[in-house]
Design a protein around this motif. Structure first.
Motif, PDB file in Angstrom:
ATOM      1  N   LEU A 109      31.007  12.807 -13.412  1.00  0.00           N
ATOM      2  CA  LEU A 109      31.930  13.533 -14.290  1.00  0.00           C
ATOM      3  C   LEU A 109      31.248  13.842 -15.614  1.00  0.00           C
ATOM      4  CD1 LEU A 109      34.839  14.563 -14.806  1.00  0.00           C
ATOM      5  CD2 LEU A 109      35.358  12.286 -15.726  1.00  0.00           C
ATOM      6  N   HIS A 110      30.520  12.890 -16.147  1.00  0.00           N
ATOM      7  CA  HIS A 110      29.755  13.101 -17.375  1.00  0.00           C
ATOM      8  C   HIS A 110      28.797  14.277 -17.201  1.00  0.00           C
ATOM      9  CE1 HIS A 110      27.131  10.996 -20.693  1.00  0.00           C
ATOM     10  NE2 HIS A 110      27.227  12.291 -20.877  1.00  0.00           N
ATOM     11  N   HIS A 111      28.104  14.313 -16.084  1.00  0.00           N
ATOM     12  CA  HIS A 111      27.149  15.387 -15.794  1.00  0.00           C
ATOM     13  C   HIS A 111      27.858  16.748 -15.755  1.00  0.00           C
ATOM     14  CE1 HIS A 111      23.419  17.012 -14.004  1.00  0.00           C
ATOM     15  NE2 HIS A 111      24.229  17.759 -13.286  1.00  0.00           N
ATOM     16  N   ARG A 112      29.055  16.777 -15.138  1.00  0.00           N
ATOM     17  CA  ARG A 112      29.775  18.049 -15.025  1.00  0.00           C
ATOM     18  C   ARG A 112      30.240  18.541 -16.392  1.00  0.00           C
ATOM     19  NH1 ARG A 112      32.393  15.598 -10.507  1.00  0.00           N
ATOM     20  NH2 ARG A 112      34.421  15.642 -11.551  1.00  0.00           N
ATOM     21  N   PHE A 113      30.651  17.631 -17.263  1.00  0.00           N
ATOM     22  CA  PHE A 113      31.068  18.031 -18.605  1.00  0.00           C
ATOM     23  C   PHE A 113      29.899  18.596 -19.405  1.00  0.00           C
ATOM     24  CE2 PHE A 113      35.225  15.993 -18.392  1.00  0.00           C
ATOM     25  CZ  PHE A 113      35.953  16.758 -19.298  1.00  0.00           C
ATOM     26  N   VAL A 114      28.740  17.968 -19.311  1.00  0.00           N
ATOM     27  CA  VAL A 114      27.612  18.349 -20.158  1.00  0.00           C
ATOM     28  C   VAL A 114      26.825  19.515 -19.583  1.00  0.00           C
ATOM     29  CG1 VAL A 114      25.442  17.527 -21.154  1.00  0.00           C
ATOM     30  CG2 VAL A 114      27.442  16.045 -21.147  1.00  0.00           C
ATOM     31  N   LEU A 115      26.675  19.539 -18.253  1.00  0.00           N
ATOM     32  CA  LEU A 115      25.826  20.559 -17.629  1.00  0.00           C
ATOM     33  C   LEU A 115      26.602  21.565 -16.786  1.00  0.00           C
ATOM     34  CD1 LEU A 115      22.825  18.325 -16.515  1.00  0.00           C
ATOM     35  CD2 LEU A 115      23.018  19.726 -18.570  1.00  0.00           C
ATOM     36  N   GLY A 116      27.920  21.430 -16.730  1.00  0.00           N
ATOM     37  CA  GLY A 116      28.716  22.352 -15.931  1.00  0.00           C
ATOM     38  C   GLY A 116      28.996  23.648 -16.673  1.00  0.00           C
ATOM     39  N   ASN A 117      30.127  24.254 -16.362  1.00  0.00           N
ATOM     40  CA  ASN A 117      30.463  25.553 -16.967  1.00  0.00           C
ATOM     41  C   ASN A 117      30.616  25.467 -18.482  1.00  0.00           C
ATOM     42  OD1 ASN A 117      30.477  26.790 -14.458  1.00  0.00           O
ATOM     43  ND2 ASN A 117      32.653  26.390 -14.110  1.00  0.00           N
ATOM     44  N   ASN A 118      30.949  24.267 -18.985  1.00  0.00           N
ATOM     45  CA  ASN A 118      31.121  24.120 -20.426  1.00  0.00           C
ATOM     46  C   ASN A 118      29.791  24.107 -21.168  1.00  0.00           C
ATOM     47  OD1 ASN A 118      34.066  23.615 -20.400  1.00  0.00           O
ATOM     48  ND2 ASN A 118      33.485  21.766 -19.297  1.00  0.00           N
ATOM     49  N   GLU A 119      28.700  23.790 -20.444  1.00  0.00           N
ATOM     50  CA  GLU A 119      27.367  23.681 -21.032  1.00  0.00           C
ATOM     51  C   GLU A 119      27.381  22.755 -22.242  1.00  0.00           C
ATOM     52  OE1 GLU A 119      26.078  27.657 -21.827  1.00  0.00           O
ATOM     53  OE2 GLU A 119      25.735  28.115 -19.717  1.00  0.00           O
ATOM     54  N   GLY A 120      28.214  21.707 -22.169  1.00  0.00           N
ATOM     55  CA  GLY A 120      28.240  20.711 -23.219  1.00  0.00           C
ATOM     56  C   GLY A 120      29.005  21.115 -24.459  1.00  0.00           C
ATOM     57  N   ARG A 121      29.575  22.316 -24.498  1.00  0.00           N
ATOM     58  CA  ARG A 121      30.204  22.796 -25.730  1.00  0.00           C
ATOM     59  C   ARG A 121      31.557  22.149 -26.006  1.00  0.00           C
ATOM     60  NH1 ARG A 121      28.185  27.754 -23.590  1.00  0.00           N
ATOM     61  NH2 ARG A 121      30.237  28.166 -22.701  1.00  0.00           N
ATOM     62  N   VAL A 122      32.179  21.556 -24.991  1.00  0.00           N
ATOM     63  CA  VAL A 122      33.510  20.975 -25.186  1.00  0.00           C
ATOM     64  C   VAL A 122      33.411  19.779 -26.134  1.00  0.00           C
ATOM     65  CG1 VAL A 122      33.310  19.483 -23.137  1.00  0.00           C
ATOM     66  CG2 VAL A 122      35.559  20.133 -23.981  1.00  0.00           C
ATOM     67  N   THR A 123      34.329  19.706 -27.071  1.00  0.00           N
ATOM     68  CA  THR A 123      34.328  18.631 -28.065  1.00  0.00           C
ATOM     69  C   THR A 123      34.979  17.371 -27.497  1.00  0.00           C
ATOM     70  OG1 THR A 123      36.480  19.253 -28.971  1.00  0.00           O
ATOM     71  CG2 THR A 123      34.500  20.314 -29.928  1.00  0.00           C
ATOM     72  N   GLY A 124      34.833  16.272 -28.244  1.00  0.00           N
ATOM     73  CA  GLY A 124      35.456  15.033 -27.820  1.00  0.00           C
ATOM     74  C   GLY A 124      36.962  15.170 -27.670  1.00  0.00           C
ATOM     75  N   MET A 125      37.623  15.799 -28.636  1.00  0.00           N
ATOM     76  CA  MET A 125      39.072  15.986 -28.561  1.00  0.00           C
ATOM     77  C   MET A 125      39.455  16.853 -27.365  1.00  0.00           C
ATOM     78  SD  MET A 125      42.149  15.498 -29.564  1.00  0.00           S
ATOM     79  CE  MET A 125      42.084  14.748 -31.197  1.00  0.00           C
ATOM     80  N   ALA A 126      38.721  17.953 -27.168  1.00  0.00           N
ATOM     81  CA  ALA A 126      39.026  18.839 -26.038  1.00  0.00           C
ATOM     82  C   ALA A 126      38.823  18.119 -24.712  1.00  0.00           C
ATOM     83  CB  ALA A 126      38.154  20.096 -26.103  1.00  0.00           C
ATOM     84  N   ALA A 127      37.790  17.283 -24.629  1.00  0.00           N
ATOM     85  CA  ALA A 127      37.542  16.535 -23.397  1.00  0.00           C
ATOM     86  C   ALA A 127      38.711  15.621 -23.080  1.00  0.00           C
ATOM     87  CB  ALA A 127      36.251  15.733 -23.520  1.00  0.00           C
ATOM     88  N   VAL A 128      39.210  14.920 -24.090  1.00  0.00           N
ATOM     89  CA  VAL A 128      40.322  14.000 -23.861  1.00  0.00           C
ATOM     90  C   VAL A 128      41.589  14.774 -23.509  1.00  0.00           C
ATOM     91  CG1 VAL A 128      41.772  12.224 -24.890  1.00  0.00           C
ATOM     92  CG2 VAL A 128      39.319  12.235 -25.334  1.00  0.00           C
TER      93      VAL A 128
END
Length: 273
Positions: A91-110
């Motif tokens: 899941l960590h990999h998908r957040f950082v390297l997926g469609n978001n390319e790591g741009r999602v912030t901590g608040m947005a992730a939660v």
């Protein structure tokens, strides 16, 4: 009496004409913190996919269910994901390297935990209550200062704690941890698992999937050993977690030591040459 988190009744999963899980029967009750242990490729993550309904088992001839989650055989996957919090290196990999390319912030992730997405959908409705809950989840994990920071600018440990906050923001009935400390050094890993202990003591059922014995925190009393797609042992930590069983599961001689603090430590025995 509460219903079990998970019931497997002779569950078999086939992928690419190969059985990856073979006639599994298992019960994990609410409040029964559980570790699922086995070597790489044993079928641990495939078992997780049954729990989350990402994989479906072969249907029984009499149409009786082979998987029940919280007592139900049929779930809307979206509704199920709000009852099951999940943290994994994948899941960590998908957040950082997926469609978001790591741009999602901590608040947005939660906040995305409410939507079962890896980011915020542009037109999704987010309430003030959701934002407050997200702020509280970040604070609980000690990462309020990361609310505006993109995940790709966080350390691995920081991002993993944000994802733990995401998993808990919906107040799930169970928290699933699939190899949750991959990539963390020993100090950060200890801090992460201490936070897991707090969650366990708070009443959320923990299901830990790992091959690291030292990650079995004292609150975990139920241990399941998996090898080659089958459950080879299932019982209490005191009865199941032995050097002999570990050696059998990992097909190598393993020494096991129990510490007074409730932790166990395992290491391969030296082989004679």
């Amino acid at each position: 009496m509460s219903v079990p988190v998970l019931e497997l009744i002779d569950a078999t999963v086939v992928k690419n004409d190969r059985r990856i899980l073979n006639s599994l029967s298992l019960t994990i009750r609410e409040g029964e913190h559980t570790a699922i242990i086995g070597p790489n490729g044993a079928g641990k993550s495939a078992l997780l996919n049954l729990l989350t309904h990402e994989d479906r088992p072969i249907r029984h001839e009499d149409d009786s269910p082979s998987v029940r989650v919280f007592g139900e055989a049929n779930w809307d996957v979206f509704a199920l994901r709000t009852s099951l919090g999940i943290v994994s290196s994948d899941l960590h990999h998908r957040f950082v390297l997926g469609n978001n390319e790591g741009r999602v912030t901590g608040m947005a992730a939660v906040l995305s935990g409410f939507l079962a997405t890896q980011g915020i959908l542009r037109y999704s409705t987010l309430t003030d209550e959701m934002r407050q809950a997200a702020s509280e989840a970040l604070a609980r994990m000690g990462v309020s200062h990361l609310a505006r920071r993109p995940l790709h600018m966080m350390s691995t440990g920081e991002a993993r704690r944000v994802l733990l906050a995401r998993a808990l923001v919906t107040k799930p009935r169970a928290l699933i941890l699939d190899e949750p400390t991959t990539g963390l050094d020993m100090v950060v890993r200890h801090d992460f698992m201490e936070r897991v202990r707090e969650v366990a003591r708070g009443g959320t059922t923990i299901i830990l999937i790992t091959h690291h014995i030292e990650e079995i925190v004292p609150e975990i009393e139920h241990v399941v050993f998996v090898r080659q797609g089958a459950i080879v042992a299932d019982g209490t930590k005191h009865d199941i977690l032995t050097s002999e069983r570990l050696s059998d599961v990992f097909q190598a001689p393993i020494a096991l030591e129990a510490e007074g603090d409730g932790y166990y430590y395992a290491r391969p025995k030296a082989r004679s040459i």
